[in-house]
Design a protein around this motif. Structure first.
Motif, short mmCIF file in Angstrom:
data_model
loop_
_atom_site.label_atom_id
_atom_site.label_comp_id
_atom_site.label_asym_id
_atom_site.label_seq_id
_atom_site.Cartn_x
_atom_site.Cartn_y
_atom_site.Cartn_z
N HIS A 13 0.69 -1.51 -0.02
CA HIS A 13 -0.13 0.12 0.06
C HIS A 13 1.26 0.97 0.39
CE1 HIS A 13 0.87 -0.84 4.53
NE2 HIS A 13 0.33 0.14 4.44
N LYS A 14 2.30 1.43 0.69
CA LYS A 14 2.67 2.28 0.76
C LYS A 14 3.70 2.52 -0.74
CE LYS A 14 3.12 3.53 5.52
NZ LYS A 14 3.39 4.93 5.50
N LYS A 29 -10.86 7.13 1.28
CA LYS A 29 -10.93 7.62 2.55
C LYS A 29 -11.22 5.97 3.74
CE LYS A 29 -12.85 11.06 5.03
NZ LYS A 29 -13.91 12.06 5.13
N LYS A 30 -12.27 4.99 2.85
CA LYS A 30 -12.01 4.02 3.68
C LYS A 30 -10.96 2.74 4.10
CE LYS A 30 -15.11 0.58 2.39
NZ LYS A 30 -15.23 0.11 1.63
N GLN A 31 -9.95 3.07 2.72
CA GLN A 31 -8.73 2.24 2.34
C GLN A 31 -7.91 2.85 3.82
OE1 GLN A 31 -8.34 2.75 -1.54
NE2 GLN A 31 -9.44 0.60 -1.77
N ASP A 32 -7.98 3.72 3.22
CA ASP A 32 -6.68 5.42 4.32
C ASP A 32 -7.23 4.71 5.68
OD1 ASP A 32 -6.03 6.07 2.00
OD2 ASP A 32 -6.77 8.35 3.22
N TRP A 57 -5.75 0.37 5.87
CA TRP A 57 -4.63 0.74 6.22
C TRP A 57 -3.74 1.06 7.40
CZ3 TRP A 57 -2.20 -3.02 3.50
CH2 TRP A 57 -3.20 -3.82 2.32
N PHE A 58 -4.17 2.45 7.56
CA PHE A 58 -4.34 2.80 8.68
C PHE A 58 -4.42 2.00 10.14
CE2 PHE A 58 -4.97 5.27 12.94
CZ PHE A 58 -3.45 4.98 13.42
N LEU A 110 -5.06 9.71 14.67
CA LEU A 110 -4.00 9.83 14.50
C LEU A 110 -5.05 9.41 13.07
CD1 LEU A 110 -1.41 7.43 16.19
CD2 LEU A 110 -0.60 9.54 14.50
N GLN A 111 -5.96 8.42 13.29
CA GLN A 111 -7.15 8.17 11.70
C GLN A 111 -7.73 9.19 11.21
OE1 GLN A 111 -8.52 4.68 11.11
NE2 GLN A 111 -8.09 5.65 9.16
#
Lengths: 323, 323
Positions: free
Chosen positions: A135-136, A268-271, A274-275, B298-299
């Motif tokens: 993902h990065k 946004k949901k993907q962020d 992955w967080f 953070l999120q």
């Protein structure tokens, strides 16, 4: 690893320098914190004001011709002037016979085109091991300015779920053939797909491919809610038949998703996904390194046959760290 | 959940009380810490001086008849006076259509026998969710004194690896048929298996089963190192054909493993695996609960588009907790 000065590194990346791209992705996949730090600094320095890239996930059972499709459709996109990056997700690479993109002979033509970069799947002899930081890598590819980012799955196990969390559009390649073949694809995967492509629709397989298309369209009609438009196309990697129609459909689909904001909601949901994934990985890595003694003590007590409850395990780790 | 006083609970478990067993396993599978604590106390109180139980993992592709085999071979073992517990590992139960053992009509005869306990796979409507604490369920079954613990996999995805880490002997059920069918079983799974059984070796399938047996024996001859003896048997769940031969082979194999200490080395390695698995799960659960605010902050920064490096993520979590 020999690296140029930071500013030069950034500049070369902005110019799609293949060697520097390779080094950057290796920094990300490394298990060394210092490498990851540097990668994150690069990513931060590159972060563009607007992100115009499109991430397409590609899956399908082994043998359906994912690499061939990417080589063929990727060349078509390249002719349209697109800058293209290709990645592979293979969380099970430890167990499979061969790395899917590691084989250098695959996508050979595509990989030689300017502004095209193909990242082989990290294999165990590389720094990164399992390629869990894909993902990065994709974030960097976006920041550098690749227009189209193709993410290939191995098509078995859980890689599809990971790719779904990475892409704007999920494309399922199907074999031409009867219902029997269709069943090789897990039900869940078909429901995940936004676009279905019956591959190898050429020569003797044309009729079978057309039949498959009709069956798929019928199946979609019954199993899907119609909140998202979806489509089935035939494609031949030999003739690039329907490449125009497929690309037009994708452009319209994405435009529509941007208009109704689903595109951005999905990212946004993907962020968030992955967080959530990332902090857990980072925490475990950190505690593994800093609490090695406590963990070893607990381990050896348990293997000696002492009973240690879950509560005691967490308390012992916390006590050492005043967490 | 209504529970008897602790001592009475323990006593009833020692007498294989079905209702109490059910309650105990539910405590383990619960997401509530207080339930897990109580379970761990029970496990500690029961811990026997010597562990005489044998854990057999059972896998095979869907349709090979795993439940039917367990019902048939389990009944045979019951006739020998064995106390039997049956579990299922289904890490993917969220995604599969139905729970494998949740269907109450399966193994109906076996489940009614005295000193036999069948634990359905935890489904999402139960406390436990994904059944990730199966290794603790098995520890309890050992501590209570079940002689044979059968662990069934769903036969797809990664459940086999989990079961391999739980069992003393790994049994692979095969379909009678030609080489084509054999290929349905992933290469890695066949290499994991200690014992291969060609199931449904009855009626019209006898010949095909015998052919499969020969093919498997030939395949084993070439792919296996001979550090472990292994074997292929035919079995019919209808006639219990070869039940004696299979059980004799298992007894001899285990005896041999105990003599050369491989049995104990394997269990020790498994303890290490599950401790490693467990502390990570516990830590993530703990931080998720105690650091909710930091994680949320953070999120939301990330979803706002702020760049936060890996180093910053871990430092923010650590700073809050002085870890």
């Amino acid at each position: 690893m020999k690296l140029p000065p930071f500013d030069e590194f950034i500049d070369k990346l902005k110019h799609f320098d293949r060697k520097m791209l390779s080094k950057a992705f290796t920094l990300n996949e490394s298990t060394l914190e210092i490498h990851n730090d540097l990668f994150d600094s690069i990513l931060n320095a590159l972060k563009p004001v607007e992100d115009q890239s499109l991430v397409i996930g590609i899956t399908g059972i082994p043998g359906v011709g994912k690499s061939t499709f990417i080589e063929s459709f990727g060349s078509y996109l390249h002719q349209l002037g697109k800058k293209i990056a290709v990645f592979a997700i293979d969380p099970s690479s430890q167990n499979t016979q061969g790395s899917i993109l590691g084989d250098k002979t695959r996508m050979e033509q595509l990989s030689r085109l300017p502004n095209v970069f193909i990242r082989p799947s990290p294999s165990s002899n590389q720094l990164g091991g399992l390629g869990l930081n894909t993902h990065k890598n994709i974030a960097l590819a976006k920041a550098i300015g690749f227009d189209i980012i193709l993410v290939e799955t191995v098509g078995v196990g859980q890689s599809e779920t990971m790719v779904k969390e990475l892409c704007d559009l999920f494309l399922l390649l199907m074999m031409p053939g009867s219902g029997d073949e269709l069943q090789g694809v897990k039900k869940g995967i078909m429901e995940m797909a936004n676009l279905l492509i019956v591959h190898k629709a050429d020569g003797e397989l044309i009729e079978a491919a057309e039949k498959s298309k009709k069956e798929l369209e019928a199946a979609l009609h019954y199993t899907r809610d119609h909140s998202d438009e979806n489509a089935v196309f035939l494609y031949s990697s030999l003739t690039q038949k329907n490449a125009d129609a497929i690309w037009n459909w994708i452009e319209r689909w994405i435009l529509n998703r941007k208009k109704n904001l689903d595109f951005y909601k999905n990212r946004k949901k993907q962020d968030e996904f992955w967080f959530d994934y990332e902090w857990k990985q980072l925490l475990i890595k950190h505690i593994s390194e800093t609490h090695r003694d406590t963990l070893n003590d607990l381990q050896s007590e348990i293997t000696k046959g002492n009973f240690i409850s879950r509560k005691q395990i967490i308390e012992r780790i916390l006590y050492q760290s005043y967490l």
